[in-house]
Design a protein around this motif. Structure first.
Motif, PDB file in Angstrom:
ATOM      1  N   GLU A  44       0.807  -1.188  -0.233  1.00 38.52           N
ATOM      2  CA  GLU A  44       0.023  -0.128   0.091  1.00 38.52           C
ATOM      3  C   GLU A  44       0.856   1.217  -0.121  1.00 38.52           C
ATOM      4  O   GLU A  44       0.735   2.191  -0.652  1.00 38.52           O
ATOM      5  N   TYR A  75      -2.910   0.134  -5.350  1.00 38.26           N
ATOM      6  CA  TYR A  75      -2.775  -1.223  -4.814  1.00 38.26           C
ATOM      7  C   TYR A  75      -2.062  -1.951  -5.855  1.00 38.26           C
ATOM      8  O   TYR A  75      -1.083  -2.675  -5.476  1.00 38.26           O
ATOM      9  N   SER A 106      -4.957  -6.297   0.521  1.00 36.08           N
ATOM     10  CA  SER A 106      -3.215  -6.421  -0.056  1.00 36.08           C
ATOM     11  C   SER A 106      -2.882  -7.737   0.488  1.00 36.08           C
ATOM     12  O   SER A 106      -2.349  -8.577  -0.312  1.00 36.08           O
TER      13      SER A 106
END
Length: 145
Positions: A44, A75, A106
């Motif tokens: 991130e 992302y 993520s």
């Protein structure tokens, strides 16, 4: 031997809220193995997102924050950046595993939030976890420690 570890688990303040998910248990286990090189990862932040930032979830395959704004490009850029950084370690076989933060869009290994921002979990993986797994990296969910 090397292990990629979500930076927030190591105490780095990169979590969406501005804090971290420091895992004393993980740090204690890692301290028992000084031969292991730890590679901190945070897709991130690598994708250019600020800390703190609005929480995000995967909605119909796209990462969207709780304001309804798509952050999917950030992302995916962060996943690409971290995978590029890890590529030599993966290709050489030195990267033994990844220890990733649970439920993250993520890093979630086994489950992620369902995209409704209600706290409901569903089976699935975050984008970075998927990429690591496709690369043949063994994944460990921090919540299973």
């Amino acid at each position: 031997m090397k292990i990629a570890v979500s930076a927030c688990l190591l105490g780095e303040n990169c979590k969406y809220s501005g804090g971290n998910n420091r895992s004393e248990r993980l740090l204690s286990e890692l301290a028992k193995h000084p031969e292991i090189e730890i590679i901190p990862v945070c897709p991130e932040v690598a994708g250019g997102l600020p800390t703190p930032r609005p929480p995000a979830e995967i909605v119909d395959g796209e990462v969207v924050n709780n304001c309804g704004v798509s952050v999917d490009a950030e992302y995916r850029a962060g996943v690409a950046a971290e995978m590029a950084r890890l590529k030599p370690h993966i290709e050489s076989g030195e990267l033994a595993a990844g220890v990733l933060q649970s439920r993250s869009p993520s890093c979630g290994v086994h489950e992620v939030y369902d995209g409704t921002f209600t706290g409901r979990l569903i089976p699935g993986q975050g984008l970075f976890a998927e990429a690591l797994e496709r690369g043949g990296v063994h994944l460990l969910d921090a919540g299973a420690l």
